[in-house]
Design an enzyme around this catalytic site. Sequence first.
Site, PDB file in Angstrom:
ATOM      1  CG  HIS A  99      -1.978   1.029   1.203  1.00 64.45           C
ATOM      2  ND1 HIS A  99      -1.763   2.333   1.591  1.00 64.45           N
ATOM      3  CD2 HIS A  99      -3.279   0.966   0.817  1.00 64.45           C
ATOM      4  CE1 HIS A  99      -2.876   3.021   1.450  1.00 64.45           C
ATOM      5  NE2 HIS A  99      -3.812   2.227   0.975  1.00 64.45           N
ATOM      6  CD  GLU A 139      -5.366   2.100  -3.074  1.00 65.60           C
ATOM      7  OE1 GLU A 139      -6.440   2.379  -2.524  1.00 65.60           O
ATOM      8  OE2 GLU A 139      -4.379   1.701  -2.432  1.00 65.60           O
TER       9      GLU A 139
END
Length: 214
Positions: free
Chosen positions: A85, A133
């Site tokens: 992430h 993302e």
Amino acid sequence: MFVLVNLKAYPCDPVEVAEAARDVADASGVRIAVAPQAAHLDRVAATGVETWAQHVAPVAHGSHTGHTLAEAVADAGAEGTLLNHSEHRLKLADIDGALDAADRAGLETVVCANNPDQVGAAAALGPDAVAVEPPELIGGDVSVSTADPGIVEGAVAAASAVDPDVDVYCGAGVSTGEDLAAAADLGAEGVLLASGVAKADDPRAALEDLVSGV
């Protein structure tokens, strides 16, 4: 569509969100999972919702103080894990090692990436899915599928060119049913979101709105 709700380290009630996600998933037929802090994995898993870890380390049993062991999160009830992430970046070798650890523990995997080029590199490592993302949109009010649909389309193409069996998800700013529908139209097979649910006054209502786009 797959919906993965990342609770990050937000000051929400993980059990409340998990129960809401479980109920909305049962009522809608949409696959919804919740990724809480590692210390809350067993409490979230006990609700019956699909439970994911936010991270696992590229280590096996041994002298690894402070690392998150894949077998430990699996024992706590996790069925999958996020990796890389934007708030917990890994080197390429460590992503590869973490994927091996997750596979060893029987965990499904999603590797996050910033852009289509990184999506292609991540897909080459053989995860179950990759998620694009853009960091600048994370936590914002505009979803990636609206702000820059070309990134989602590019990610789908990049992953497909490397390994058509790797699913592509998108995240950053996703919070509404319209966002979910737009992501699906662009070729994504799932979405990642966090603040849209974890910081909502009514997580259940937020999830119900989200799946209305399916």
